[in-house]
Design an enzyme around this catalytic site. Structure first.
Site, PDB file in Angstrom:
ATOM      1  N   GLY A 249      84.127  66.014   9.534  1.00 23.58           N
ATOM      2  CA  GLY A 249      84.367  65.195  10.940  1.00 23.58           C
ATOM      3  C   GLY A 249      84.640  63.513  10.873  1.00 23.58           C
ATOM      4  N   GLU A 287      81.736  68.908   4.160  1.00 22.54           N
ATOM      5  CA  GLU A 287      83.028  69.577   4.463  1.00 22.54           C
ATOM      6  C   GLU A 287      84.306  68.653   5.041  1.00 22.54           C
ATOM      7  OE1 GLU A 287      81.589  73.912   5.557  1.00 22.54           O
ATOM      8  OE2 GLU A 287      81.692  72.599   6.918  1.00 22.54           O
ATOM      9  N   PRO A 288      84.611  67.378   4.462  1.00 23.70           N
ATOM     10  CA  PRO A 288      85.384  66.921   5.127  1.00 23.70           C
ATOM     11  C   PRO A 288      86.707  67.292   5.065  1.00 23.70           C
ATOM     12  CG  PRO A 288      84.914  65.874   2.813  1.00 23.70           C
ATOM     13  CD  PRO A 288      84.045  67.164   3.397  1.00 23.70           C
ATOM     14  N   ARG A 327      99.758  67.542  17.806  1.00 21.05           N
ATOM     15  CA  ARG A 327      98.505  66.497  18.278  1.00 21.05           C
ATOM     16  C   ARG A 327      98.908  65.948  19.549  1.00 21.05           C
ATOM     17  NH1 ARG A 327      96.099  63.404  15.543  1.00 21.05           N
ATOM     18  NH2 ARG A 327      94.033  64.039  16.292  1.00 21.05           N
ATOM     19  N   TYR A 331      96.345  66.988  22.466  1.00 15.78           N
ATOM     20  CA  TYR A 331      95.406  65.829  22.974  1.00 15.78           C
ATOM     21  C   TYR A 331      95.701  64.579  22.797  1.00 15.78           C
ATOM     22  CZ  TYR A 331      94.081  68.428  18.604  1.00 15.78           C
ATOM     23  OH  TYR A 331      93.916  69.073  17.502  1.00 15.78           O
ATOM     24  N   CYS A 358     112.019  71.621  23.831  1.00 17.17           N
ATOM     25  CA  CYS A 358     112.167  71.735  25.235  1.00 17.17           C
ATOM     26  C   CYS A 358     110.998  71.843  26.033  1.00 17.17           C
ATOM     27  CB  CYS A 358     113.186  73.002  25.299  1.00 17.17           C
ATOM     28  SG  CYS A 358     114.776  72.668  24.571  1.00 17.17           S
ATOM     29  N   TYR A 387      96.201  68.476  10.234  1.00 17.63           N
ATOM     30  CA  TYR A 387      96.505  69.202  11.483  1.00 17.63           C
ATOM     31  C   TYR A 387      97.779  68.926  11.913  1.00 17.63           C
ATOM     32  CZ  TYR A 387      91.412  69.575  11.040  1.00 17.63           C
ATOM     33  OH  TYR A 387      90.226  69.658  10.413  1.00 17.63           O
TER      34      TYR A 387
HETATM   35  C1  LIG Z   1      86.960  71.551  11.294  1.00 21.74           C
HETATM   36  C2  LIG Z   1      85.738  71.427  10.409  1.00 21.74           C
HETATM   37  C3  LIG Z   1      85.611  70.828   9.299  1.00 21.74           C
HETATM   38  C4  LIG Z   1      86.517  69.733   9.058  1.00 21.74           C
HETATM   39  O1  LIG Z   1      86.418  68.797  10.277  1.00 21.74           O
HETATM   40  P1  LIG Z   1      87.327  67.382   9.895  1.00 21.74           P
HETATM   41  O2  LIG Z   1      87.050  66.721  11.147  1.00 21.74           O
HETATM   42  O3  LIG Z   1      88.608  67.876   9.583  1.00 21.74           O
HETATM   43  O4  LIG Z   1      86.738  66.658   8.837  1.00 21.74           O
HETATM   44  C5  LIG Z   1      84.423  71.187   8.654  1.00 21.74           C
HETATM   45  N1  LIG Z   1      83.574  72.135   8.569  1.00 21.74           N
HETATM   46  C6  LIG Z   1      83.663  72.851   9.969  1.00 21.74           C
HETATM   47  C7  LIG Z   1      82.691  73.914  10.153  1.00 21.74           C
HETATM   48  C8  LIG Z   1      84.709  72.830  10.694  1.00 21.74           C
HETATM   49  O5  LIG Z   1      85.075  73.638  11.635  1.00 21.74           O
END
Ligand SMILES: *Cc1c(COP(=O)(O)O)cnc(C)c1O
Length: 435
Positions: A249, A287-288, A327, A331, A358, A387
């Site tokens: 995130g 988990e980036p 994107r 959003y 279109c 993304y």
């Molecule tokens: C999407 C997601 C991530 C990665 O999020 P980023 O904003 O791209 O860093 C990590 N863990 C889980 C469970 C996710 O759904």
């Protein structure tokens, strides 16, 4: 400054020409055509190093790249070399990682509606962890693992009750989310695992508080919530969980007004929370996705037609748009752009960069001040590594762009441009229509 606080890849240079990874962007556009995704290897490896260094004080940290941000074999290969594991959410991602030669024990399978087929594939490929999202899946995974005579190592995905928005976050008792177990459901699932689901081996908890996060404090709070849950599970059941997966995130800088924290600030928030709660958690997983791959990527486009609305906006149409970068239309995402071949221009104007699809909503950037663009000019949009390709479609039956990897003045194709034949290869005309 951390790499996620840069708009442009770290090797971007403006001299006579605009170059990334030592490669002239005009030359790349000429050689490979546009639209073209370009990934800068030095930026990608650079942010991996920053993550490793920022967390080196906390030695039991494991980095898992969230594949959904961009999952292609060459990118997986590089991240594997950089010591990352992989967070996957589909058979396709698991297969890509497997085929890239990754040790599958470093892979986690995550997602809120994994199919039986996907779970079976993940079991066959021996992925290291399943993040179990809900009751339905827990029963299914137990059953399928049992059929193969194995025990699956799992984390429980929880909704920690923090909602993050880009600039602020709200701590709520409950979060209305489609992902994971509500905290009030934890007792029930743990009891089921202990009494019935003998093929599940509970290793830890998993949470993910959102994406494009600008507040490191939300990580501090998240770790606190996870730590409290782990502690309460120890007290109630005498189970010492070994793993805490805090998700991804961390935000990136799409435009000057974006102010994401550095990787170091993220690490500080996490380590401070760990010290504060002082519980025994051998391993933390991160988990980036976006922060790893977004800044390394740019997209090159060629300008085509343009239109000035009488007394209104000037639109310049590019040869790509919402199918290669959904994107902005999905959003209202903002981006920064540059006209590659007009670095010296002093003649600026405000234009809207429109996509070729279109759909009125297909605008890549609204009202941006750029050197006057003529048809044939090459436009570079920054921070498109995450993304973009992973969310790309064939809307309007347009071929998906190619992707090149640049490094030390060398460029290599890592994804071929689709061809017209690729577009029709799955089409079938039933015999009865052929008369
Ligand atoms: C999407 C997601 C991530 C990665 O999020 P980023 O904003 O791209 O860093 C990590 N863990 C889980 C469970 C996710 O759904």
């Amino acid at each position: 400054m951390s790499i996620n606080q840069h708009i442009k890849p770290v090797t971007t240079e403006e001299r006579e020409n605009l170059t990334i990874g030592g490669c002239d962007l005009t030359e790349l556009a000429k050689r490979y055509g546009t639209p073209l995704y370009v990934i800068d290897e030095a930026t990608l490896r650079g942010i991996c190093k920053e993550y490793r260094q920022a967390f080196k004080e906390y030695k039991n940290i494991k980095m898992m790249y969230a594949c959904k941000a961009l999952c292609t074999s060459a990118v997986i290969k590089i991240l594997d070399e950089e010591g990352f594991g992989f967070d996957t959410v589909s058979a396709g991602e698991i297969y890509t990682v497997f085929k890239s030669g990754v040790d599958m024990s470093k892979v986690l399978f995550n997602g809120s509606n994994k199919s039986a087929r996907e779970i079976e594939l993940a079991l066959e490929y021996k992925v290291g962890r399943f993040s179990v999202d809900n009751f339905y899946e827990a029963e299914m995974l137990h059953r399928l693992a049992g059929e193969k005579g194995i025990t699956a190592d799992i984390l429980l995905r929880i909704t920690p009750g923090i909602e993050c928005h880009t600039h602020d976050y709200i701590q709520t008792g409950q979060t209305d989310s489609k992902f994971g177990f509500d905290l009030s459901q934890l007792d029930e699932i743990i009891s089921l695992i202990r009494s019935k689901y003998k093929n599940l081996n509970l290793k830890g908890l998993h949470a993910h508080i959102g994406s494009q996060i600008f507040e490191q404090k939300s990580y501090y709070d998240e770790v606190g919530i996870l730590a409290c849950q782990i502690e309460s599970i120890r007290k109630k059941y005498g189970i010492q969980l070994e793993e805490m997966n805090i998700g991804g995130g961390l935000g990136v800088k799409y435009t000057e007004s974006d102010t994401p924290p550095s990787v170091e600030e993220l690490a500080k928030a996490v380590t401070e929370a760990m010290h504060k709660y002082a519980i025994e958690i051998p391993t933390i997983y991160l988990e980036p996705g976006r922060s790893i791959i977004s800044p390394a990527g740019v997209t090159l486009y060629t300008a085509g037609s343009s239109k000035r609305v009488p007394n209104g906006r000037k639109y310049v149409a590019l040869d790509g748009g919402m199918a290669d970068n959904p994107r902005p239309s999905m959003y209202q995402a903002q981006y920064t752009a540059q006209v590659v071949n007009r670095l010296k221009s002093k003649d600026f104007e405000t234009v809207t960069l429109a996509g070729r699809y279109c759909e009125s909503g297909d605008i890549l950037i609204n009202d941006i001040n750029l050197p006057k663009i003529e048809a044939g000019d090459i436009i570079c949009i920054y921070n498109t590594g995450a993304y973009n390709y992973s969310m790309a479609s064939n809307y309007n039956r347009v071929e998906k762009p190619a992707m090149v990897l640049v490094n030390n003045s060398q460029s290599d194709i890592i994804v071929y441009r689709e061809t017209l034949d690729n577009l029709i290869m799955y089409d079938v005309i039933p015999d009865r229509l052929k008369k």
